[in-house]
Design a protein around this motif. Structure first.
Motif, short mmCIF file in Angstrom:
data_model
loop_
_atom_site.label_atom_id
_atom_site.label_comp_id
_atom_site.label_asym_id
_atom_site.label_seq_id
_atom_site.Cartn_x
_atom_site.Cartn_y
_atom_site.Cartn_z
N LEU A 84 -7.71 55.97 45.59
CA LEU A 84 -7.51 56.40 44.21
C LEU A 84 -6.92 57.81 44.16
N VAL A 86 -14.65 54.67 38.02
CA VAL A 86 -14.72 54.99 39.45
C VAL A 86 -16.15 55.34 39.85
N HIS A 126 -9.12 55.26 35.72
CA HIS A 126 -10.27 55.68 36.53
C HIS A 126 -11.54 55.83 35.70
N GLU A 169 -10.76 50.33 45.41
CA GLU A 169 -11.48 51.61 45.54
C GLU A 169 -12.40 51.66 46.75
#
Length: 266
Positions: free
Chosen positions: A170, A115, A112, A225
């Motif tokens: 996620l 992100v 991540h 995502e």
């Protein structure tokens, strides 16, 4: 194809996923319609299907997609130019994200690191790639107008068609499963219809499963995502192809041979 890589993680045994072990698997597949990704970037956000197989006490999952491991750049409800990461694998034993219930797990595809931080309120956690988390909490897709483009898109995201993207994308929270041995492999695909295959390997015991007929129905889901195109698959109790361990197979063959010899002598 890309060479398999080794997932090395602190506090747990390293697990490799190699191409040779995947060749012996018998997959059960659910296909996803092509050309249904809501994106101005062509087919790079497309998913094509998801499959599962069981072997030697492990659940294998494959996602077929054009979405690259490095992610993609696009726009969503928060900003005109942003970076999207590959999604994490959503696993619900005995329930579904649409209807609730069940025990929710997540297997992290990446750490991540990239992100869309501005899209989520509160603290954001990093996760270890290839590790399984229980009591998992998932963030949802940031492309909030997805259903405006595809109001009849399947699978349904379970929010009553309220024009909000509610697909689990996620991991947002959860506890790493103690002693878990799992892994993830992102590889180039030889099939010309999709560019990549994401392979996940999860211990059945870590999910409380045995691979037998008494196991509850298990929902698997994956989406990038932004939530532009997801794919759903169910591991049906006792019906997924199960490949026995080599020692078990040898005992079965020996037993059949002994029975045949006994019948010939009778």
């Amino acid at each position: 194809m890309l060479a398999a890589f080794l997932v090395c993680l602190s506090g747990a045994s390293a697990l490799s996923i190699n191409n040779s072990e995947l060749q012996g698997l018998s997959w059960s597949f659910t296909s996803d319609p092509s050309n249904d990704a809501a994106s101005s970037s062509g087919t790079s956000y497309e998913t094509f299907g998801m499959g599962s197989a069981i072997k030697n006490g492990f659940l294998y999952v494959v996602v077929q997609t054009n979405f690259p491991e490095a992610g993609g750049v696009g726009s969503d409800s928060y900003t005109s130019v942003t970076h999207f990461s590959p999604g994490d694998l959503y696993v619900n034993v005995g329930g579904s994200f649409q209807n609730g219930g069940g025990s929710i797990y997540g297997l992290a595809t990446t750490t991540h690191a990239n992100v869309v931080q501005q899209a989520y309120s509160g603290n954001w956690s990093t996760f270890q790639s290839g590790k399984l988390y229980q009591n998992a909490v998932f963030a949802t897709g940031t492309f909030e107008q997805y259903q405006l483009a595809h109001p009849n898109y399947k699978p349904d995201d379970g929010d009553g068609n309220n024009r909000v993207n509610s697909y689990p994308t996620l991991l947002r929270g959860g506890n790493q499963v103690a002693g878990d041995i799992s892994g993830v492999l992102y590889r180039a695909a030889s099939n010309s219809n999709w560019a990549y295959e994401i392979i996940y390997k999860i211990s059945l015991g870590a999910l409380g499963l045995t691979g037998g007929s008494k196991d509850p129905l298990t929902q698997l889901f994956w989406v990038m995502e932004c939530g532009n195109d997801g794919v759903e698959h169910f591991v049906k109790s006792g019906t997924d192809p199960v490949v026995p361990e080599p020692t078990t197979l040898a005992l079965m063959v020996a037993g059949i041979g002994a029975l045949a010899a006994k019948r010939r002598r009778a």
